[in-house]
Structures are given as structure tokens and as C-alpha cells.
Write an enzyme that holds these catalytic residues in place. Structure first.
Site, short mmCIF file in Angstrom:
data_model
loop_
_atom_site.label_atom_id
_atom_site.label_comp_id
_atom_site.label_asym_id
_atom_site.label_seq_id
_atom_site.Cartn_x
_atom_site.Cartn_y
_atom_site.Cartn_z
CD GLU A 463 -3.41 -1.31 1.83
OE1 GLU A 463 -4.14 -1.96 1.53
OE2 GLU A 463 -2.75 -1.12 3.26
CD GLU A 529 -3.74 -6.64 2.89
OE1 GLU A 529 -5.11 -6.45 3.72
OE2 GLU A 529 -2.82 -6.91 3.03
#
Length: 1017
Positions: A463, A529
């Protein structure tokens, strides 16, 4: 053969102790390290074979223990000269090393997900550090060498984890500086050592320029949180080694290749194979015929023994290096292990326990054993390198590891994503100031972990958007190694798609993954994820596994995540609870968003683990009335490796069991007849088929269930029909009484409901039953705004009122067998809705309940539809025939099996960090809730029902922020229901349950069940 010179060791030892530390450089993104030894392989070296066999090296000396510590609020307040030998620290406090400062009285833990810890307190730009609140810990310890240095020996100190930046002195002389909290920082001590006692001092900065790169979803700590170790290097020493052992395409032969860096001579042998020979360039090689490949199912490691010798031929050290022979690559367009397509049955795992990120090898091994038992085959080290022993254990237990470097800048990325900041604000993006830090972190990760066969992909971090620096970093990894490179941020910043070798996304619904793959077939697709397991969650995850079966390009994913991040706290009444964001007085924080695990923080399994184990099991088993179909999804293991046990049961009673001999090779399916006939006149029976370990392993006992399936067979056995005289009806002015030989029911005209139900002389109701439309919002429901959308149903559950004028609220009718009393409730909804509840009472005391409602258009979705009753808290023993043993939901029930189960109501609410709807059971045929003497209530469903028995109402559960805040137990609350809304599982901030797991928003709803009193024998 001479060992290759270690020219990569980046330091001039003669100059290490002559410079001074300049703390003003800490905010400089380019000030990454000073005088730190170069990253190297994490091999250990021993003096002789006896040490190697014992696993205790005479070249290592631990400095773990109590250190003196003083914490200044900021760099300007640091005590000057503390590192000098004459400085008196006897008045300072002590702290264990390893340990977090915040868990030992120095500041408070802070849990933030995306926000930088200083956000809103100080306005700083990337690279700058907070000036007002940047605690600096000064550490001091003393040591004596366990023996003097031999001629030519050198000594270093290795700090294996220091958050976030570290400066080091020995006997007052500056040794060096390092950033990167999660990889080792090693400094040479040799020139600063003195006879007798030595004073080691360290300064740890909470925030440095590197903190901008460490914005992971985690508790924020500081200090020396991993081992500190003294390391001796003999005069002839292997400083670094690189071993490769790639399985050939035909699998018949492999070449083990070894490079050594250091000085002197070496001999190398591979256990069971022979001596390695060296070529003119100093590379050691050996051919291995018929190799045994390393895989998650068979994590075989060859023992490579390296012996170093000086010029006289004396052995100076011996190294034991495990070698896993395997080939992992993108082949034929998909990720393959040893030439076979793999599916990541993975989890993300923070290195976190009840002591924060201070983890031991023993704790880590227990984690991996638990995951192995659950069928997990892959781990992503979210979002930083773990302790080196994690990788050693992953090699031994057989986990596919996506090894992630220490990088996340989520708080900065949000400015681009939500505040329309320009792409130029991405961090690191294209900003050359950060290149050195990124390259350093990548090299530290790679050099330490390169020899671990478990590591199958390098991950550039998490991220952090995208940019040219990450693109170049990916190219660097490809230049030094052949393992694929992973980075998810390309999904958000597609300028440089070559940054990643796989398509990686987060929390994309299975249907959207499938739609994407219809148009894009250029790279394998994984979800780094998925299945955000926050609170009572993990619903509908089977859709992903089904897709992995259908489309070879979708190769699985990694659950977020393994364990809740939470820390023990004690409330004002002395009760222990697990604290989350905000419980430590910190701000900003992100509340209970740290509670995403498939296990609780103390590693107690969450109910979701039942589903994980089923979805991740290596066999799919379909059981019919006369045969069982077994599909083997293993890579190398046939079903015959396990004992297959078949059991026939009727409502918990074992009727028959037998062992079934099966042999289903990997990647195939077969049908086997059951070893006995299933009776057709026994009513409903279950047939369980389980594949069990024949022998104990390191991770499970013999008999552990590796895979299972169940068939439910309905026969012709009729249930007895209860008949009797119609009960006696007493129509009073205020109450309607219905009485039989052993029971009495009182229906209130005045209050509009069932006021009393007595059986065997005892009152069994402690509150008037009411229709139930609401439950305590789950974490997922709070995430997508469910309480806001559905709040009318909270009012409807609490404030429904009987329709009709006073004393005329009950409708009464009767036939030859029963008396029926009905109520109509007006609900405070917009538009108005009404709900009918009818009680049909027969002469044996059975109360058949019908809850019905015609939904007007325009109402929000119902969280649940059922009835809420309450009985005495003494009735705390729950027994049910239905799905279990752990709690289930309509979208999380595949991992359950049908049987008769028991539970104490007082412990039936799983201890999620924040209390929420939980503890329900699906597929319930009947349930009893009784006291210790067997006195209580029995519930039966005409079809199936959901059933909940808890010590608290949904409103009490919703009001509690932590389990310790739940009120003292006063009652047992019973909630039979037609259905509760599914718990969902894609994410916890926007994903509702799949449509098929929600209650309808229009039409007629009708729920039928019955209850009756039961008396103990």
C-alpha cells in the site's frame, strides 16, 4: 579450495570507531546507515560438530536481559554523554531486552491503521520527524566476553530489531547508525573492546525519516524488540553464502550450487549425496540424482555441511545449512511448484502476540503448527521481514512464504486516493531522495533470506501506490534472483505494470475477480489480502476457492489476517481484558480495526477457523447414501497416506463406524462405496467421512482430521405425534389462561404478550417474548453502515406495540386439540409494518409459535427475523441437534457438521475484541436449554432454524465496548430465528453479505417453531 573474497562487505573497520554520531541527520531520507556491516545470509557457524548437533554456538553470546534505560521526550532532551564509561546510570530504570518501551512504562502503545501516528499533532513533510514528541531511549548494558578473542578473531554486535532508528557506542566510542526496524543491524566491536567489562550503549529514536516508510496497519512501538547478540568471527570465516538447488524440468536430477564469501579453504558435503567439488571460479557443485523435492506436503531438507580451514589445515568453523530442492516459477502462464500449479491457501501474519512484536521461536513454532493443522500452506509476512527463525521454521514445516520488505506509506497514499493530491506526492513514488532507503531495505531482506526454500516470492511492500523507484526495485530483485516479484500497488497506479510479475489485488469479490480474468489472461492473479476476518466475519469465502478450482489463473490468496492485535489491560475493577486502539489513551487511533484474526490474540481459535480448516483442506469429500466421492487436491500425497474413517450417527448416537481403504492419487477423484449400508428406516442420519493422520507429526497428533465430509440422509422413520385433550381455557378480563396437567400459560390482554409459561410447577419465562428483528451489529455491519441503514429494526424490536384497544389485544381461538392465542404488533417503521405472533398450545404443554409479517415496500433490510425469549440464568446448559460445534452463520456453515453438541451458555458468546452478534447456530432441528438438574425448555423447528442462547440481550451486547463491560449475568436470552443476516467476508468497510445470505425485503416472512418444558430425570 579458497573461499571467494568478501569484497561486498561495505566498511573500513579501521575507521569505524573514529567518527561521531550526528543526530541532526536522523530526518534525512538519505541517511540510511553508517558503519553498519553489510547484510549477509543468516547462517550460523559453530566451533565443532558437537556444538552443531546441540544447536548452541560458542561463537554467539546473548546480550538479552535487563538493560538500563532513560527515555527523553525528544532528541533535544537526550542526556548528553550517557554513552561514556564514567557516566552514572545507576539511578536509571531497567527494561528487558527484547522489549517494547511502551509496554514497560515508557509511553503508551498506539494502534493506527492508515494514519501516521503524528497526524493532527504536528504538520511535517516526508522525511521530517516530529519535534515535540519523538521519544529517544538511551540504553546501557555491560558485558564481559565469555573468553578472550583468539588471534585474528573479530567481534560484532547484532541488533535484530530496533524501532525505528539506532545509534550504537562501545566504551564511549561510536560504532554506527542504522534504520529499517525489521532487519538486523550489525556493527564491528573489535577495536573498541577492552579487557574485563565493556559498556555497550544504544540510542533508539521512535521516529526517523524511515518512519515514513513504516506506516503499516499495526500497533506502534519503539525500542529494542528483538534479540541482541555478540558474534565472533574466527580468522578464517565464511562471511556469506549463497546456495541454489533448483529442480530440473524432468525432476530426475538437480545441481546444488554453493558460493562462499570469506577467506581460507573449505570443504562441503551434502548429507546422503557426497562431497561438493569446486570449479575454477570457486563455486561448489554436486549433482543429485533422483532428488526428493521440497514442498508444503513434504518439506524435505538436505543437510549441507560446510567446514572452513586455515592454512595449516585446522578447522576454524563448521556450518550447517539446510537445503530445500524445489523449483518455483511462472511456467505455462501460472505459478508452479516443481512443475505443478499451486493455489495459495494463505494467511497474512503480523509478527505479534500478547507481548507485542516481541516473539520467541517457541511462540512462532506454535503459530505455524496451528496454521498447519488448519490446512494453510502459505504465509505473507505482512508487512515486514520477520525474525530469522520464522523462515527456518517455515522451511521445516513447509510453508510457501511471500517475503515482504519493510515498506508501507498508506497514510501518504490516501492523499492521492481521497484528497485529490497529485501523483507526485506518492511516497516513495519517483522521489530520488528515497532510493537509497528502498535499495537498502530490499538488500537487507534479500541477503538475509535468500537461502530459504520457503521463500517463493519477493514482495516490494504494501500500500505505497506506485512509481519508478518501485519499478527499479523490482528489476533489481530480478537481477539477483529468479523468484517472482510481487507488488499490489500496480492495481492503483498502473503506470509501470512491469513492477509485478503477478496481478495482485485486495478484497476484490470473487465475482469481480472472475470478470477481470475473462478480459485479462497475461499474468497469474492472487489476492494478497482477502476475507477480512474482523470480528464475526469470514462469510462467503468458499466462492474464492471454487473460482481457484475453475480458473487456473486465479491462484488463491492470503486471509487478513492470522491473529488479533490486542494487548492485555486491566479495568478499574481489576478485570483483565484485551485492549485495542484508544484503550491506552492514545490519539489518533483506529479502534478495534486490529481485531482481524482467525484466532484471538492469545491464539484461542475463533469460530471462523472451523471454516478455514474446511475450505483449505486438501480433499473435497462428497458423501451420498451409498458412496463417497473423494477429490484429491494435494500435489504429492495420495489419500492412502491417511486413515479414512466412516461413521454413521443418528442424533448424536454412533450406530456404526468402519475404516475405508482408499487410494486417490494427487489431482484425481474416485468414488468408493460406503463400508456399510445406511438404514432407510432410521429417520435422519448422518454419514461422516474423515481422513486422519495415521501417525503423529511435529504439528499434530495421530488421528488429527486432515479432511472431512458429511452426508445427511433422511429416511422414513416417523416422529411420534403428541396427542391429548385440549388444554383448559380460562378467559379472564386481563389474561387468557391455558392450562394442562403439568403446565400453565398466561397470555396478557393488558400487556400484549405471553406473560407466563409454567411447567412442572416452575416459571420458565422471565420476560415476555417479542419479535426479534435486530442483533448487536457485527464489525462488518458497522463498517458498511448497517446500523444507520437498519436502525428502524432496532426500534421495532424494542418498541413494538400490540394492535388494538386495551384489553382486546389478544385473539383467542380453539379446536379439538389446541388453544391458539395471537397478537398483532405495530412496528415503529416507515412505512408502518405489522408482525403477527400466534401461540398454539396443545394439551401436553407444547407451544407452537408462528411469527409472520408481510413486508411493505421501502423498508430497509432485516438483520434477523425471529422471536426473543428469556428464561432463568440457572438454565445455562445448551444442547442442540444441528450444525456445529462452533458458531455458524448462513454464509459460514460449510465447516460445520450436523450432530448433537453441548455448550455452557455462559461461555457461548465468543470474546471478540468488541462484543457483537455471535454465538448463533444454523441448521438447528432441536435445542434444549436446561439447568444442572435437566429442567428447562426444549425448542423444535418444523424445518430448520437458527438458534442463539446467550446470557445477554442484543442491546446489552451492543452497548459493551469490551467483553468485561458486559453486565453480570441475570438471565438466559433465547433467540430462535428463521434467519440472521450473513456475516460477510470480503472486507469490513463496504462489503455486504452476498444477496443469497440476506433476508428478503419484500413479500411474506413466516417462521414456525415450538417450545415445551422439560423436566430432568
Amino acid at each position: 579450495m579458497s573461499i571467494e573474497a568478501a569484497g561486498r562487505i561495505e566498511q573500513e573497520l579501521a575507521g569505524v570507531i573514529e567518527s561521531e554520531f550526528d543526530a541532526t541527520r536522523v530526518p534525512d531520507p538519505g541517511f540510511v546507515a553508517q558503519h553498519r556491516r553489510a547484510a549477509r545470509s543468516d547462517h550460523r557457524w559453530f566451533r565443532d560438530d558437537a556444538e552443531r548437533a546441540a544447536g548452541v554456538s560458542g561463537f554467539e553470546q546473548s546480550l538479552n536481559g535487563l538493560w538500563r534505560v532513560q527515555v527523553a521526550p525528544n532528541p533535544a532532551s537526550v542526556v548528553p554523554g550517557f554513552e561514556q564509561p564514567g557516566f552514572d546510570v545507576s539511578g536509571w530504570g531497567t527494561i528487558p531486552v527484547p522489549g517494547h518501551l511502551q509496554l514497560h512504562g515508557h509511553g503508551t502503545p498506539q494502534y493506527v491503521n492508515i494514519q501516521y501516528p503524528w497526524d493532527g499533532h504536528e504538520s511535517i513533510e516526508p522525511g521530517q520527524v516530529p519535534q515535540l514528541a519523538n521519544p529517544v531511549a538511551s540504553y546501557v548494558t555491560t558485558f564481559e566476553l565469555d573468553r578472550p578473542l583468539d588471534e585474528g578473531e573479530r567481534m560484532s554486535v547484532e541488533f535484530r530489531g530496533a524501532e525505528s532508528a539506532l545509534a550504537v557506542w562501545l566504551n564511549g566510542r561510536y560504532l554506527g547508525y542504522a534504520t529499517d526496524s525489521f532487519t538486523p543491524s550489525e556493527f564491528d566491536l573489535t577495536e573498541a573492546l577492552q579487557p574485563g567489562g565493556n559498556r555497550l550503549a544504544a540510542q533508539v529514536f521512535t521516529f526517523s525519516s524511515g518512519s515514513w516508510l513504516e506506516d503499516q496497519d499495526m500497533f506502534r512501538f519503539s525500542g529494542l524488540f528483538r534479540d541482541v547478540v555478540l558474534l565472533r568471527r574466527p580468522a578464517v570465516h565464511v562471511e556469506d553464502l549463497r546456495v541454489t538447488a533448483t529442480l530440473g524440468e524432468d525432476g530426475a536430477e538437480v545441481v546444488v550450487d554453493l558460493q562462499l564469501y570469506g577467506a581460507g579453504h573449505a570443504s562441503v558435503a551434502l548429507e546422503g549425496v557426497g562431497e561438493l567439488t569446486a570449479d575454477a571460479q570457486g563455486r561448489f557443485r554436486i549433482r543429485v540424482a533422483d532428488p526428493r523435492p521440497w514442498s508444503p506436503e513434504d518439506p524435505h531438507l538436505y543437510a549441507l555441511t560446510i567446514r572452513a580451514f586455515d592454512e595449516s589445515g585446522a578447522q576454524t568453523e563448521v556450518i550447517a545449512q539446510p537445503v530445500g530442492i524445489r523449483r518455483f516459477a511462472i511456467e505455462e502462464g501460472v505459478l508452479q511448484l516443481n512443475g505443478q500449479r499451486i493455489v495459495f491457501l494463505g494467511v497474512n501474519r503480523h509478527e505479534f502476540g500478547l507481548n507485542g512484536r516481541v516473539m520467541t521461536r517457541e511462540q512462532t513454532e506454535q503459530d505455524l503448527q496451528l496454521l498447519k493443522r488448519a490446512g494453510v500452506n502459505a504465509i505473507r509476512t505482512s508487512h515486514y521481514p520477520n525474525n530469522s527463525f520464522f523462515y527456518e521454521l517455515a522451511d521445516e514445516y513447509g510453508f510457501l512464504v511471500v517475503d515482504e520488505m519493510n515498506l508501507e506509506t498508506h497514510g501518504r497514499w490516501d492523499r492521492i486516493r481521497y484528497l485529490d493530491a497529485p501523483v507526485e506526492e506518492a511516497l516513495p513514488g519517483d522521489d530520488e531522495r528515497w532510493r537509497a532507503a528502498l535499495q537498502d531495505r530490499a538488500a537487507s531482506l534479500f541477503e538475509r533470506d535468500k537461502n530459504h526454500p520457503s521463500v517463493v516470492m519477493w514482495s516490494l511492500g504494501n500500500e505505497s501506490y506506485g512509481g519508478s523507484l518501485l519499478r527499479d526495485l523490482a528489476d533489481w530483485f530480478r537481477g539477483v534472483d529468479d523468484r517472482p516479484v510481487h507488488y499490489e500497488g500496480v492495481h492503483w497506479d498502473p503506470r509501470f505494470p512491469e513492477t509485478t510479475d503477478v496481478v495482485s489485488q485486495m478484497y476484490t469479490p470473487a465475482a469481480e475477480v472472475e470478470a477481470y480474468l475473462r478480459e485479462h489472461r497475461d499474468k497469474p492473479f492472487i489476492l494478497c489480502e482477502y476475507a477480512h476476518s474482523m470480528g464475526n466475519s469470514f462469510g462467503g469465502v468458499d466462492r474464492y476457492l471454487d473460482l481457484a478450482d475453475r480458473d487456473p489463473l486465479f491462484q488463491g490468496g492470503f486471509i487478513w489476517d492470522f491473529a488479533d492485535q490486542a494487548l492485555e489491560q486491566v479495568d478499574r475493577h481489576g478485570r483483565t481484558f484485551l485492549g485495542y486502539g484508544g484503550d491506552f489513551g492514545e490519539a489518533p487511533h483506529d479502534g478495534d480495526f486490529s481485531g482481524n484474526g482467525i484466532v484471538f490474540a492469545d491464539r484461542t481459535p475463533k469460530p471462523a477457523l472451523q471454516e478455514v480448516a474446511f475450505l483449505y483442506q486438501p480433499f473435497r469429500i462428497e458423501v451420498g447414501s451409498d458412496a463417497v466421492s473423494i477429490e484429491n487436491r494435494s500435489l504429492t500425497t495420495a489419500s492412502s497416506a491417511y486413515e479414512t474413517v466412516v461413521a454413521l450417527r443418528r442424533e448424536g448416537e454412533l450406530l456404526r463406524s468402519a475404516v475405508l481403504e482408499t487410494h486417490v492419487p494427487p489431482g484425481t477423484s474416485a468414488v468408493h462405496p460406503l463400508p456399510f449400508a445406511v438404514p432407510r428406516d432410521a429417520g435422519e442420519v448422518t454419514v461422516d467421512v474423515e481422513l486422519r493422520l495415521r501417525e503423529a507429526t511435529r504439528w499434530a497428533e495421530a488421528g488429527h482430521i486432515v479432511a472431512r465430509g458429511q452426508g445427511v440422509v433422511s429416511g422414513s422413520r416417523p416422529r411420534p405425534v403428541r396427542r391429548g385433550q385440549r388444554p383448559r381455557l380460562v378467559e379472564g378480563a386481563h389474561n387468557v389462561g391455558v392450562h394442562g396437567e403439568h403446565f400453565g400459560a398466561l397470555f396478557s390482554r393488558l400487556h400484549g404478550g405471553l406473560l407466563s409459561y409454567r411447567f412442572g410447577g416452575r416459571e420458565l419465562l422471565t420476560a415476555m417474548p417479542k419479535p426479534s428483528f435486530w442483533h448487536a451489529p457485527t464489525s462488518n455491519e458497522r463498517g458498511w453502515g448497517g446500523p444507520f441503514d437498519d436502525g428502524q429494526w432496532l426500534l421495532a424490536s424494542r418498541y413494538a406495540r400490540p394492535v388494538g384497544t386495551q384489553l382486546r389485544t389478544a385473539s383467542v381461538s380453539h379446536d379439538d386439540e389446541a388453544v391458539t392465542v395471537g397478537y398483532r404488533y405495530e412496528l415503529p417503521t416507515s412505512p408502518r409494518a405489522v408482525c403477527d405472533v400466534d401461540y398454539r398450545v396443545t394439551g401436553d404443554g407444547r407451544v407452537a409459535v408462528t411469527v409472520s409479517m408481510d413486508l411493505p415496500p421501502g423498508l430497509p433490510e432485516l438483520p434477523e427475523f425471529g422471536l426473543q425469549l428469556a428464561t432463568s440464568a440457572d438454565a445455562h446448559l445448551l444442547r442442540w441437534y444441528g450444525e456445529g460445534p462452533d458458531e455458524t452463520a448462513v454464509d459460514r456453515r460449510l465447516g460445520a457438521r450436523v450432530d448433537v453438541f453441548e455448550q455452557d451458555v455462559r461461555t457461548a458468546l465468543p470474546p471478540y475484541l468488541r462484543p457483537q452478534e455471535s454465538g448463533s447456530r444454523t441448521g438447528v432441528r432441536w435445542a434444549t436449554v436446561t439447568d444442572a438438574h435437566g429442567f428447562g425448555l426444549r425448542f423444535d423447528a418444523e424445518q430448520r432454524m437458527e438458534f442463539s442462547a446467550l446470557p445477554w440481550t442484543p442491546y446489552e451486547i451492543e452497548n459493551a465496548q469490551h467483553p468485561n463491560e458486559l453486565p453480570p449475568i441475570q438471565r438466559t436470552v433465547l433467540r430462535p430465528a428463521l434467519q440472521r443476516r450473513g456475516v460477510a467476508g470480503d472486507d469490513s468497510w463496504g462489503a455486504r453479505p452476498l444477496p443469497e445470505f440476506r433476508l428478503p425485503r419484500s413479500g411474506r416472512l413466516e417462521f414456525r417453531f415450538s417450545f415445551t418444558g422439560v423436566a430432568g430425570g
